[in-house]
Write a protein that holds these residues in place. Structure first.
Motif, PDB file in Angstrom:
ATOM      1  N   ILE A 162     -41.578  56.850  44.137  1.00 29.16           N
ATOM      2  CA  ILE A 162     -40.547  56.269  43.389  1.00 29.16           C
ATOM      3  C   ILE A 162     -40.597  56.319  42.510  1.00 29.16           C
ATOM      4  CG2 ILE A 162     -37.613  55.995  43.805  1.00 29.16           C
ATOM      5  CD1 ILE A 162     -38.912  58.836  45.281  1.00 29.16           C
ATOM      6  N   ALA A 221     -28.038  54.252  41.351  1.00 31.30           N
ATOM      7  CA  ALA A 221     -26.862  54.110  42.319  1.00 31.30           C
ATOM      8  C   ALA A 221     -25.392  54.939  42.057  1.00 31.30           C
ATOM      9  CB  ALA A 221     -26.762  53.004  42.563  1.00 31.30           C
ATOM     10  N   PHE A 276     -35.703  53.479  49.041  1.00 32.97           N
ATOM     11  CA  PHE A 276     -36.318  54.037  48.148  1.00 32.97           C
ATOM     12  C   PHE A 276     -36.610  52.714  46.904  1.00 32.97           C
ATOM     13  CE2 PHE A 276     -32.838  56.534  49.061  1.00 32.97           C
ATOM     14  CZ  PHE A 276     -32.920  58.248  50.199  1.00 32.97           C
ATOM     15  N   ALA A 277     -36.674  52.029  46.015  1.00 34.44           N
ATOM     16  CA  ALA A 277     -37.133  51.231  45.357  1.00 34.44           C
ATOM     17  C   ALA A 277     -38.037  51.311  45.270  1.00 34.44           C
ATOM     18  CB  ALA A 277     -36.415  50.431  44.174  1.00 34.44           C
ATOM     19  N   VAL A 318     -33.629  50.702  38.831  1.00 35.48           N
ATOM     20  CA  VAL A 318     -32.702  51.164  39.511  1.00 35.48           C
ATOM     21  C   VAL A 318     -31.279  50.957  38.357  1.00 35.48           C
ATOM     22  CG1 VAL A 318     -31.261  49.846  40.769  1.00 35.48           C
ATOM     23  CG2 VAL A 318     -34.071  49.476  40.696  1.00 35.48           C
ATOM     24  N   ALA A 372     -35.052  59.403  43.131  1.00 37.14           N
ATOM     25  CA  ALA A 372     -34.205  58.909  44.095  1.00 37.14           C
ATOM     26  C   ALA A 372     -32.460  58.513  43.651  1.00 37.14           C
ATOM     27  CB  ALA A 372     -34.161  57.197  44.723  1.00 37.14           C
ATOM     28  N   VAL A 387     -29.043  57.911  45.104  1.00 40.46           N
ATOM     29  CA  VAL A 387     -27.914  57.049  46.359  1.00 40.46           C
ATOM     30  C   VAL A 387     -26.822  57.153  45.712  1.00 40.46           C
ATOM     31  CG1 VAL A 387     -27.898  55.316  47.982  1.00 40.46           C
ATOM     32  CG2 VAL A 387     -29.974  55.211  46.598  1.00 40.46           C
ATOM     33  N   ALA A 417     -30.690  51.052  47.897  1.00 45.14           N
ATOM     34  CA  ALA A 417     -31.320  51.156  46.274  1.00 45.14           C
ATOM     35  C   ALA A 417     -32.962  50.802  46.832  1.00 45.14           C
ATOM     36  CB  ALA A 417     -30.816  50.738  45.249  1.00 45.14           C
ATOM     37  N   VAL A 430     -34.514  54.738  40.593  1.00 45.68           N
ATOM     38  CA  VAL A 430     -33.271  54.794  41.403  1.00 45.68           C
ATOM     39  C   VAL A 430     -32.168  54.673  40.698  1.00 45.68           C
ATOM     40  CG1 VAL A 430     -32.208  54.184  43.237  1.00 45.68           C
ATOM     41  CG2 VAL A 430     -34.865  53.841  43.283  1.00 45.68           C
TER      42      VAL A 430
END
Length: 169
Positions: free
Chosen positions: A81, A86, A75-76, A120, A25, A27, A72, A84
């Motif tokens: 997923i 960002a 999605f996390a 992330v 993902a 973001v 985030a 992520v």
């Protein structure tokens, strides 16, 4: 190393994991769109270049960098997923708003990663002015989006290494 001494798009690609079945993902903050769109393009193209399938890269937009942490997290929390990324840009400006925003986003994204056990990645530019931002979003210093995508790939490789480790007896 200060980014003025480093090209953000140059990194080691030794021992990268297979990401062909991994889902990412990205973001993206809408504020400073000229910069964040370039960061997105860099991250997206880097993921594709190193083996991600286009259908396994999902984009979500948030209004500004402050909202990256919650975006985030959403999605996390999804089981489908794996990592992520960002992406945002908070320019210094005339007030201290950038200090508060950048600190909150860094802490928030760190907390999301620690709480979910998923990579992330902090791909937020914190420049003093617009030109510095452009220089780091595909300009003379490369693209922080490239670097953020590569960081996600490498963290997935480390995760794979850690969880597949078995001691030799």
């Amino acid at each position: 190393m200060a980014s003025e001494l480093k090209n953000l798009s140059v990194f080691s690609t030794d021992n990268l994991p297979d990401i062909s079945k991994r889902r990412f993902a990205i973001v993206v903050a809408e504020w400073n769109a000229e910069v964040t769109e370039a960061l997105f393009e860099g991250a997206y193209q880097t993921l594709l270049h190193y083996g991600a399938a286009a259908e396994n890269v999902i984009r979500g937009n948030v209004p500004g960098s402050f909202e990256l942490s919650l975006g985030a997290q959403w999605f996390a929390q999804r089981n489908d997923i794996d990592a992520v990324i960002a992406l945002g840009c908070v320019i210094q400006g005339e007030t201290k708003h950038n200090d508060y925003i950048n600190h909150a986003v860094a802490q928030g994204l760190t907390q999301v990663g620690v709480n979910t056990g998923k990579p992330v990645i902090f791909g937020v530019l914190t420049p003093n002015n617009q030109q510095q931002a452009l220089d780091r979003a595909g300009g003379i210093h490369g693209n922080k989006g490239d670097e953020a995508a590569m960081t996600a790939i490498k963290m997935l490789g480390l995760q794979q290494q850690v969880y597949s480790y078995s001691p030799k007896i």
